[in-house]
Design a protein around this motif. Structure first.
Motif, PDB file in Angstrom:
ATOM      1  N   PRO A  85       0.829  -1.212   0.000  1.00  0.00           N
ATOM      2  CA  PRO A  85       0.000   0.000   0.000  1.00  0.00           C
ATOM      3  C   PRO A  85       0.861   1.258   0.000  1.00  0.00           C
ATOM      4  CG  PRO A  85      -0.902  -1.618   1.511  1.00  0.00           C
ATOM      5  CD  PRO A  85       0.430  -2.160   1.058  1.00  0.00           C
ATOM      6  N   ASN A  86       0.273   2.369  -0.407  1.00  0.00           N
ATOM      7  CA  ASN A  86       1.016   3.607  -0.661  1.00  0.00           C
ATOM      8  C   ASN A  86       1.880   4.061   0.509  1.00  0.00           C
ATOM      9  OD1 ASN A  86      -0.606   3.435  -2.918  1.00  0.00           O
ATOM     10  ND2 ASN A  86      -1.868   5.213  -2.419  1.00  0.00           N
ATOM     11  N   HIS A  87       1.371   3.945   1.733  1.00  0.00           N
ATOM     12  CA  HIS A  87       2.108   4.459   2.883  1.00  0.00           C
ATOM     13  C   HIS A  87       3.332   3.617   3.225  1.00  0.00           C
ATOM     14  CE1 HIS A  87      -0.185   1.245   4.735  1.00  0.00           C
ATOM     15  NE2 HIS A  87       0.410   1.450   5.904  1.00  0.00           N
ATOM     16  N   MET A  88       3.473   2.478   2.550  1.00  0.00           N
ATOM     17  CA  MET A  88       4.607   1.597   2.814  1.00  0.00           C
ATOM     18  C   MET A  88       5.583   1.551   1.638  1.00  0.00           C
ATOM     19  SD  MET A  88       2.491  -1.490   4.654  1.00  0.00           S
ATOM     20  CE  MET A  88       3.933  -2.517   4.885  1.00  0.00           C
ATOM     21  N   PRO A  92      10.834   0.708   2.025  1.00  0.00           N
ATOM     22  CA  PRO A  92      11.534  -0.245   1.157  1.00  0.00           C
ATOM     23  C   PRO A  92      12.283   0.427   0.016  1.00  0.00           C
ATOM     24  CG  PRO A  92       9.290  -0.978   1.601  1.00  0.00           C
ATOM     25  CD  PRO A  92       9.405   0.411   2.130  1.00  0.00           C
ATOM     26  N   ALA A  93      11.667   1.411  -0.635  1.00  0.00           N
ATOM     27  CA  ALA A  93      12.335   2.064  -1.767  1.00  0.00           C
ATOM     28  C   ALA A  93      13.676   2.644  -1.341  1.00  0.00           C
ATOM     29  CB  ALA A  93      11.441   3.151  -2.350  1.00  0.00           C
ATOM     30  N   ILE A  94      13.700   3.329  -0.215  1.00  0.00           N
ATOM     31  CA  ILE A  94      14.930   3.964   0.266  1.00  0.00           C
ATOM     32  C   ILE A  94      15.961   2.914   0.671  1.00  0.00           C
ATOM     33  CG2 ILE A  94      15.885   5.412   2.101  1.00  0.00           C
ATOM     34  CD1 ILE A  94      13.149   6.924   2.022  1.00  0.00           C
ATOM     35  N   ALA A  95      15.507   1.866   1.355  1.00  0.00           N
ATOM     36  CA  ALA A  95      16.427   0.822   1.805  1.00  0.00           C
ATOM     37  C   ALA A  95      17.127   0.149   0.631  1.00  0.00           C
ATOM     38  CB  ALA A  95      15.670  -0.215   2.641  1.00  0.00           C
ATOM     39  N   PHE A  96      16.390  -0.174  -0.413  1.00  0.00           N
ATOM     40  CA  PHE A  96      16.997  -0.866  -1.553  1.00  0.00           C
ATOM     41  C   PHE A  96      17.825   0.077  -2.421  1.00  0.00           C
ATOM     42  CE2 PHE A  96      13.797  -3.951  -0.300  1.00  0.00           C
ATOM     43  CZ  PHE A  96      14.509  -5.144  -0.410  1.00  0.00           C
ATOM     44  N   LEU A  97      17.379   1.326  -2.579  1.00  0.00           N
ATOM     45  CA  LEU A  97      18.201   2.292  -3.308  1.00  0.00           C
ATOM     46  C   LEU A  97      19.532   2.505  -2.594  1.00  0.00           C
ATOM     47  CD1 LEU A  97      15.446   4.896  -4.228  1.00  0.00           C
ATOM     48  CD2 LEU A  97      16.792   3.571  -5.876  1.00  0.00           C
ATOM     49  N   ALA A 110       4.045   7.770  -3.164  1.00  0.00           N
ATOM     50  CA  ALA A 110       3.965   7.660  -1.704  1.00  0.00           C
ATOM     51  C   ALA A 110       2.619   8.175  -1.228  1.00  0.00           C
ATOM     52  CB  ALA A 110       5.104   8.446  -1.055  1.00  0.00           C
ATOM     53  N   ALA A 111       2.430   8.141   0.085  1.00  0.00           N
ATOM     54  CA  ALA A 111       1.188   8.650   0.664  1.00  0.00           C
ATOM     55  C   ALA A 111       1.321  10.087   1.150  1.00  0.00           C
ATOM     56  CB  ALA A 111       0.741   7.758   1.817  1.00  0.00           C
ATOM     57  N   THR A 112       2.551  10.546   1.379  1.00  0.00           N
ATOM     58  CA  THR A 112       2.763  11.901   1.878  1.00  0.00           C
ATOM     59  C   THR A 112       3.878  12.592   1.120  1.00  0.00           C
ATOM     60  OG1 THR A 112       4.448  11.300   3.529  1.00  0.00           O
ATOM     61  CG2 THR A 112       2.128  11.124   4.205  1.00  0.00           C
ATOM     62  N   ALA A 113       3.871  13.918   1.154  1.00  0.00           N
ATOM     63  CA  ALA A 113       4.917  14.700   0.500  1.00  0.00           C
ATOM     64  C   ALA A 113       6.275  14.446   1.136  1.00  0.00           C
ATOM     65  CB  ALA A 113       4.564  16.188   0.566  1.00  0.00           C
ATOM     66  N   GLU A 114       6.276  14.232   2.447  1.00  0.00           N
ATOM     67  CA  GLU A 114       7.536  13.978   3.153  1.00  0.00           C
ATOM     68  C   GLU A 114       8.177  12.675   2.674  1.00  0.00           C
ATOM     69  OE1 GLU A 114       5.118  16.819   5.263  1.00  0.00           O
ATOM     70  OE2 GLU A 114       4.661  14.768   4.606  1.00  0.00           O
ATOM     71  N   ASP A 115       7.350  11.632   2.533  1.00  0.00           N
ATOM     72  CA  ASP A 115       7.871  10.351   2.041  1.00  0.00           C
ATOM     73  C   ASP A 115       8.371  10.488   0.608  1.00  0.00           C
ATOM     74  OD1 ASP A 115       7.417   9.056   4.397  1.00  0.00           O
ATOM     75  OD2 ASP A 115       5.682   7.904   3.707  1.00  0.00           O
ATOM     76  N   ALA A 116       7.630  11.227  -0.211  1.00  0.00           N
ATOM     77  CA  ALA A 116       8.040  11.425  -1.600  1.00  0.00           C
ATOM     78  C   ALA A 116       9.389  12.132  -1.680  1.00  0.00           C
ATOM     79  CB  ALA A 116       6.979  12.221  -2.351  1.00  0.00           C
ATOM     80  N   ALA A 118      11.722  12.099   0.562  1.00  0.00           N
ATOM     81  CA  ALA A 118      12.762  11.181   1.031  1.00  0.00           C
ATOM     82  C   ALA A 118      13.166  10.199  -0.068  1.00  0.00           C
ATOM     83  CB  ALA A 118      12.273  10.427   2.265  1.00  0.00           C
ATOM     84  N   ILE A 119      12.193   9.723  -0.826  1.00  0.00           N
ATOM     85  CA  ILE A 119      12.509   8.834  -1.954  1.00  0.00           C
ATOM     86  C   ILE A 119      13.317   9.586  -3.003  1.00  0.00           C
ATOM     87  CG2 ILE A 119      11.554   7.436  -3.822  1.00  0.00           C
ATOM     88  CD1 ILE A 119       9.116   6.903  -2.033  1.00  0.00           C
ATOM     89  N   LYS A 120      12.912  10.823  -3.296  1.00  0.00           N
ATOM     90  CA  LYS A 120      13.644  11.637  -4.268  1.00  0.00           C
ATOM     91  C   LYS A 120      15.109  11.777  -3.857  1.00  0.00           C
ATOM     92  CE  LYS A 120      13.929  16.348  -6.105  1.00  0.00           C
ATOM     93  NZ  LYS A 120      13.394  17.733  -6.001  1.00  0.00           N
ATOM     94  N   ASP A 121      15.369  12.042  -2.588  1.00  0.00           N
ATOM     95  CA  ASP A 121      16.741  12.186  -2.102  1.00  0.00           C
ATOM     96  C   ASP A 121      17.520  10.887  -2.259  1.00  0.00           C
ATOM     97  OD1 ASP A 121      16.255  14.812  -1.414  1.00  0.00           O
ATOM     98  OD2 ASP A 121      15.943  14.405   0.720  1.00  0.00           O
ATOM     99  N   ALA A 122      16.856   9.763  -1.974  1.00  0.00           N
ATOM    100  CA  ALA A 122      17.528   8.464  -2.103  1.00  0.00           C
ATOM    101  C   ALA A 122      17.859   8.160  -3.557  1.00  0.00           C
ATOM    102  CB  ALA A 122      16.653   7.369  -1.509  1.00  0.00           C
ATOM    103  N   VAL A 123      16.956   8.507  -4.474  1.00  0.00           N
ATOM    104  CA  VAL A 123      17.211   8.303  -5.904  1.00  0.00           C
ATOM    105  C   VAL A 123      18.427   9.125  -6.333  1.00  0.00           C
ATOM    106  CG1 VAL A 123      16.315   8.713  -8.232  1.00  0.00           C
ATOM    107  CG2 VAL A 123      14.829   7.725  -6.481  1.00  0.00           C
ATOM    108  N   ALA A 124      18.505  10.364  -5.873  1.00  0.00           N
ATOM    109  CA  ALA A 124      19.600  11.251  -6.267  1.00  0.00           C
ATOM    110  C   ALA A 124      20.955  10.734  -5.791  1.00  0.00           C
ATOM    111  CB  ALA A 124      19.355  12.653  -5.710  1.00  0.00           C
TER     112      ALA A 124
END
Length: 372
Positions: A85-88, A92-97, A110-116, A118-124
């Motif tokens: 589900p979206n909030h989860m 995982p995305a950050i851990a594997f990146l 994601a479910a929130t802007a904060e999570d999104a 955080a994923i963006k930072d991990a991708v970068a």
């Protein structure tokens, strides 16, 4: 080309979208599922792994354990599908990146802007690839429409109409229905119809037209008494260059099953496509008879032959469109493709802006919200 070693987070017993991802990954024979953290319930996770032929030592109790262990193995996974589900999604995305493992994540981001963020930072920071499975971009005629727009067949785009209508949430959700339960929980979903299906329609119109959204105006409704998320939305769109659009997303439209459709009109021509009959698309040049374009049909040229697996007249649809995403992902991971047609972190962030802007606009009684 050797198969990409794939892991999966979520998607265990009884999970619809997990099975869809697994089928899509198998269709072209470019992935092999070898590991998983398939459920937060250890017993269900283990039972799911047995059903899927995953070795016991590669069935994990948590995604954290899985990311660490698989990154350390010489035969560890090269990509992970996140089908929670979206909030989860973010964890995982950050851990594997961070572990250097490519991520294939279900939408929305994601479910929130904060999570999104955080994923963006991990991708970068990661050398790994991030792919978002907006699967409808994999349909052959959608990719054909994108080529036609880019080639100028429609002229300058003036009007874009997109809708995604369903009826499965017409009544209050059954508490035993896991799919409905989390999708109607604002903490888990982040948004209702706009997040679940509206993001698909928004992504699709952006993918095909190439237009950049300048602003939107939205009116969101919760038609079912007591529902805490929107289940119907009417949205106006302004695009760079002067084009205008409308988007309707509803999960309470009785009689609609999976009514995703796209209509695009320029100053020279127009196209119309409907997901429930995805193997045909109409194309009209101004002042001329309409043409019926068929998936993989004669005269298409371009990439049409790369996006379809069977001859014209043999229907292809949802699973095959999803498989095109996985096919392109495998090529990208193996270095034999550029991933130009794959939704990525930018697509995900655009979807998150769409959700938040719709909510902000509706709360402000239909104010226009500009895109940064």
């Amino acid at each position: 080309m050797s198969k990409v070693r794939l892991g999966m987070v979520g998607g265990g017993q009884g999970a619809f979208i997990g099975a869809v991802h697994r089928i899509a990954a198998r269709i072209d024979g470019k992935f092999e599922l070898v590991a998983g953290a398939l459920s937060s319930n250890p017993e269900r996770a283990a039972a799911s792994a047995v059903e899927l032929g995953i070795a016991a030592d590669r069935s994990y109790a948590s995604y954290e354990e899985m990311a660490k262990a698989e990154a350390a193995r010489p035969d560890g996974i090269e990509a992970v599908a996140i089908v929670t589900p979206n909030h989860m999604h973010a964890g995982p995305a950050i851990a594997f990146l961070n572990a250097g493992i490519n991520v294939i994540c279900d939408k929305p981001l994601a479910a929130t802007a904060e999570d999104a963020a955080a994923i963006k930072d991990a991708v970068a920071k990661s050398k790994a690839r991030f792919i978002l499975t907006h699967n409808y971009t994999g349909y052959p005629l959608i990719r054909q429409a994108r080529e036609m727009v880019a080639r100028g067949d429609l002229g300058k785009i003036r009007i874009v109409q997109a809708e995604y209508a369903q009826d499965w949430l017409t009544e209050a959700a059954d508490p035993s229905n896991k799919q409905a339960e989390w999708r109607t929980d604002p903490a888990k979903a982040g948004g209702g119809a706009i997040g679940d299906i509206g993001t698909h329609a928004f992504n699709l119109l952006s993918f095909v037209t190439g237009l950049k959204t300048e602003a939107l105006l939205a009116e969101l409704h919760s038609m079912v008494d007591g529902r805490r998320v929107d289940d119907n939305a009417h949205i106006m769109l302004r695009f760079e260059g002067g084009a205008r659009g409308m988007l309707w997303a509803s999960q309470v439209a009785v009689g609609k099953e999976n009514g995703l459709s796209l209509r695009i009109y320029g100053d020279k021509g127009g196209i119309e496509w409907n997901q429930e009959n995805p193997n045909v698309m109409t194309f009209a040049k101004f002042g001329e008879p309409k043409q019926l374009i068929t998936r993989g049909g004669a005269g298409l040229g371009g990439g049409a032959g790369n996006w379809t697996r069977i001859p014209p007249g043999h229907p292809e649809g949802y699973l095959e469109g999803f498989a095109n995403i996985y096919n392109d992902a495998a090529d990208l991971i193996r270095g034999s493709g550029d991933g130009a047609l794959l939704p990525d972190i930018t697509s995900g962030l655009d979807g998150m802006w769409f959700i938040s802007a719709c909510q902000e606009s509706s709360k402000a009684d239909g104010a226009w919200i500009k895109k940064p």
